[in-house]
Design an enzyme around this catalytic site. Sequence first.
Site, short mmCIF file in Angstrom:
data_model
loop_
_atom_site.label_atom_id
_atom_site.label_comp_id
_atom_site.label_asym_id
_atom_site.label_seq_id
_atom_site.Cartn_x
_atom_site.Cartn_y
_atom_site.Cartn_z
CB ALA A 194 -41.49 -18.28 -17.04
CB ALA A 203 -40.42 -18.22 -23.83
CB ALA A 255 -36.81 -13.36 -23.27
CD GLN A 256 -33.42 -17.89 -18.56
OE1 GLN A 256 -33.58 -18.96 -19.16
NE2 GLN A 256 -32.51 -17.75 -17.61
CB VAL A 257 -39.33 -14.09 -16.62
CG1 VAL A 257 -39.76 -13.19 -15.47
CG2 VAL A 257 -39.86 -13.54 -17.94
CE LYS A 289 -39.91 -11.34 -22.53
NZ LYS A 289 -41.21 -11.02 -23.19
CG ASP A 306 -48.18 -13.98 -28.05
OD1 ASP A 306 -48.76 -14.97 -28.53
OD2 ASP A 306 -47.03 -14.04 -27.56
#
Length: 541
Positions: free
Chosen positions: A128, A130, A133-135, A149, A284
């Site tokens: 994923a 964003a 950050a990304q995972v 992450k 969130d």
Amino acid sequence: MSRLFRLIKITWVVARYRLDDLFDGVSLPWYARFALALLPWRYLIPARGPRAERLRLALEALGPIFVKFGQMLSTRADLLPPDVAAELTKLQDQVPPFCGDHAVRIVERALGESVAELFCEFDSTPLASASVAQVHTATLHTGESVVVKVIRPGINRVIKQDVSLLYSLAYLVQTIWSEGKRLRPVEVVAEYEKTIFDELDLRKEAGNASQLKRNFEGSSILYVPEVYWDYTHQNVMVMERIYGVPISNLNGLRQQNTDFRLLAERGVEIFFTQVFRDSFFHADMHPGNIYVSRDNPADPQYIALDFGIVGSLTPEDQSYLARNFLAFFKRDYKQVAQLHLDSGWVPAGTNVNDFETAIRSVCEPVFEKPLKEISFGQVLLGLFQTARRFNMEVQPQLVLLQKTLLNIEGLGRQLYPDLDLWQTAKPFLEDWMRQRMGVRGFYRALKQRAPELVEQLPQMPGLLHESLQQVKRLEHSLLLLEQQRREPKGWRIHWPRLGGILAVAAAVGSAGWLPALPDEWPIAALALAAGALVLFSLERK
């Protein structure tokens, strides 16, 4: 130069989407209205589509930092018109992933070892992505499946640049708009800056996750994945990988026969538990960060992800909020108005009766509907709009709470449209107030402060004696002031001052420093000197 180019791009986006007409009808100084009238694109580019939609598209065009700011603003109906607030909730944090090789280098640089040494397997294709950050998925040598992450490279510089521009805009709004001071835009940007920079330090997110996991240890309603601290750094975090159904996948939840009513009610219970029991809440909770366990659909358990944004309240804010909620449930609008005054959320000089009437006009029509049709979030937004007329100041510490409450209610009604948020929340709040205000609350507070009190106990006699002495000195000072006040006013000779002046005069005369005077002056000179001596020696009683 980079900031200049960024400013040029922002100007182009503003012109393309005609955002200048957002200020039409707003009370602005003459020079601001004159400047708007001189903008060339007002006469060259037509405004296509509703203003709220154009604002959303503009924020998406400006990039992830402005998207996140728009998402935060979407919760602030006290700042925005209803149509704009509703449209901003559609903002999507969708950013293309960065190269997996970059992610590998960031992980190796942060943890000091190669990916092969750190993990048994590491997938360089992101799971994923964003804005921040990304995972990536991975497997530890001990066999655990994890997610890694990684902070997006160069994002720190981009955020600093965009936040600086947001500050400039906030100062401008505060200066030229009549309501700018009440809405405190600079404080709103400061709160956003703190939130966004906290997201850049994954150690803080890991700490938030660990705290939330402790708060719900052994809970059957919320599960928080485990953090692997040995693999966690400022820009890298490794966490247990979870396998569940995304909360937005209603078909998947139906296929496993999930109890939707219980799931919706537990979402409300989780929110109020975090806010009032722990004063530490996940702020969130949009659908992308919430999953449902596959283990027992009849007894559903939430799984929370992404802990970069959390909120907390002071005991005073907790108490005022709980009492406000309960007063709403009982239709005690006088209590609601008084609580707003007591908490300082509206100015002290506000007429409580007028404020009560305004609140009643918003709430009473809502209560005429069946409880299942009442939206607490909409009531809350209506109250903010009403309070604007009474100069209610924005409460930055409540921004995250408002956002989370609206997310929870929307999520709950999506899962179970007949969700009765008020009936679900009321017993919890009443029990919390009993525990806080009753004998159990007193005992708990005493127990929490017992170590501090025991430590201070030996100092109590000395502190008591000092306090009594201060009271005695204060009484003596007040008595002297009262005596002076009662004494008759007038003038008197200050004898020490007169003696000092005569001594100086005698010394000057004996030294022969006085100038020779004409024969006809001695009497006048003596009279003048005597008068001066008397004037300099007088003091007021």
